[in-house]
Design a protein around this motif. Structure first.
Motif, mmCIF file in Angstrom:
data_model
loop_
_atom_site.group_PDB
_atom_site.id
_atom_site.type_symbol
_atom_site.label_atom_id
_atom_site.label_comp_id
_atom_site.label_asym_id
_atom_site.label_seq_id
_atom_site.Cartn_x
_atom_site.Cartn_y
_atom_site.Cartn_z
ATOM 1 N N THR A 103 43.982 24.840 4.445
ATOM 2 C CA THR A 103 43.504 24.707 3.067
ATOM 3 C C THR A 103 44.638 24.184 2.194
ATOM 4 O O THR A 103 45.770 24.656 2.313
ATOM 5 N N CYS A 104 44.325 23.237 1.328
ATOM 6 C CA CYS A 104 45.329 22.741 0.388
ATOM 7 C C CYS A 104 45.794 23.897 -0.485
ATOM 8 O O CYS A 104 44.978 24.598 -1.098
ATOM 9 N N GLN A 105 47.094 24.111 -0.549
ATOM 10 C CA GLN A 105 47.637 25.265 -1.254
ATOM 11 C C GLN A 105 47.690 25.074 -2.761
ATOM 12 O O GLN A 105 48.048 26.002 -3.495
ATOM 13 N N MET A 106 47.330 23.881 -3.249
ATOM 14 C CA MET A 106 47.287 23.696 -4.703
ATOM 15 C C MET A 106 45.863 23.706 -5.235
ATOM 16 O O MET A 106 45.580 24.349 -6.224
ATOM 17 N N CYS A 107 44.961 22.980 -4.576
ATOM 18 C CA CYS A 107 43.600 22.891 -5.122
ATOM 19 C C CYS A 107 42.581 23.623 -4.264
ATOM 20 O O CYS A 107 41.436 23.798 -4.682
ATOM 21 N N GLY A 108 42.981 24.060 -3.063
ATOM 22 C CA GLY A 108 42.088 24.858 -2.233
ATOM 23 C C GLY A 108 41.072 24.071 -1.422
ATOM 24 O O GLY A 108 40.175 24.655 -0.835
ATOM 25 N N LEU B 82 49.020 20.540 1.948
ATOM 26 C CA LEU B 82 48.554 19.936 0.700
ATOM 27 C C LEU B 82 47.605 18.796 1.034
ATOM 28 O O LEU B 82 47.822 18.077 2.014
ATOM 29 N N CYS B 83 46.571 18.597 0.221
ATOM 30 C CA CYS B 83 45.704 17.437 0.410
ATOM 31 C C CYS B 83 46.432 16.201 -0.129
ATOM 32 O O CYS B 83 47.439 16.312 -0.826
ATOM 33 N N SER B 84 45.896 15.020 0.196
ATOM 34 C CA SER B 84 46.566 13.766 -0.198
ATOM 35 C C SER B 84 46.786 13.719 -1.704
ATOM 36 O O SER B 84 47.862 13.350 -2.176
ATOM 37 N N THR B 85 45.754 14.085 -2.475
ATOM 38 C CA THR B 85 45.843 13.978 -3.928
ATOM 39 C C THR B 85 46.933 14.888 -4.478
ATOM 40 O O THR B 85 47.770 14.459 -5.270
ATOM 41 N N CYS B 86 46.934 16.138 -4.036
ATOM 42 C CA CYS B 86 47.941 17.079 -4.535
ATOM 43 C C CYS B 86 49.328 16.702 -4.016
ATOM 44 O O CYS B 86 50.319 16.832 -4.731
ATOM 45 N N ASN B 87 49.388 16.223 -2.785
ATOM 46 C CA ASN B 87 50.672 15.849 -2.208
ATOM 47 C C ASN B 87 51.324 14.725 -3.012
ATOM 48 O O ASN B 87 52.518 14.742 -3.266
HETATM 49 ZN ZN LIG Z 1 44.818 19.608 -3.038
#
Ligand SMILES: [Zn+2]
Length: 189
Positions: free
Chosen positions: A100-105, A143-148
């Motif tokens: 799971t992306c740790q910023m946006c979930g 992290l997902c691409s966007t958050c990364n």
């Molecule tokens: Zn994310």
């Protein structure tokens, strides 16, 4: 003898001729360097400084002694060679973070509303490498691409339970039901 400033003159010459095929005679005349020095400088520019200068080895239409700087060179030479994070460490980070992306979930396979594309997870640094962060489990997170892409030098705080509950209370019944269903699949009844 190496003349002071020869490298700067070579750089200047190439920057004035981006995309133009030049030959070693022109470089020599413009920079006032010997052929052997020019060869050494070329290796430096292409190697350490990552300037995209092509020769006849790289492009069939160039003759020996012809060169072309393809585009503006990078602003800064690369500071250090970064070793990729090992597959084992990546797997550990993803597993620990529950994929799971740790910023946006977001999870892999969900559609990212920002991009309209399926979420892909990357391994990001909590403390950026430029700030001395290490490639260690404790400093890595999914992290997902966007958050990364937006995460450089920002440490994302984990949301607290109080904050989370306040968000759940704010949202509509359908969203609350979705949260409930998700919690049930995760923790059982
Ligand atoms: Zn994310």
């Amino acid at each position: 003898m190496r003349k002071p400033g020869a490298k700067a003159r070579i750089r200047e010459f190439f920057l004035a001729n981006i995309g133009v095929i030049v030959n070693s005679i022109q470089v020599r005349d413009a920079a006032g360097v010997s052929v052997s020095e020019w060869a050494r400088r070329l290796r430096e520019l292409r190697g350490n400084d990552h300037w995209p200068i092509l020769s006849h080895h790289d492009r069939a239409d160039l003759k020996p002694g012809q060169y072309v700087l393809m585009e503006s060179p990078p602003d800064k030479p690369a500071v250090s060679f970064t070793r990729p994070i090992s597959a084992k460490l990546r797997a550990e980070v993803l597993d620990r973070n529950g994929f799971t992306c740790q910023m946006c979930g977001k999870c892999p396979g969900e559609i990212d509303p920002e991009t309209g594309r399926k979420v892909r997870l990357h391994i990001g640094h909590v403390k950026d490498k430029s700030l001395g962060g290490k490639d260690e489990l404790s400093n890595l997170r999914a992290l997902c691409s966007t958050c990364n892409q937006g995460a450089k030098n920002i440490t994302g705080e984990k949301p607290t339970a109080i904050w989370l509950l306040s968000q759940v209370r704010r949202c509509g019944q359908d969203e609350q039901r979705a949260v409930y269903d998700w919690l049930r699949t995760k923790f059982g009844q």
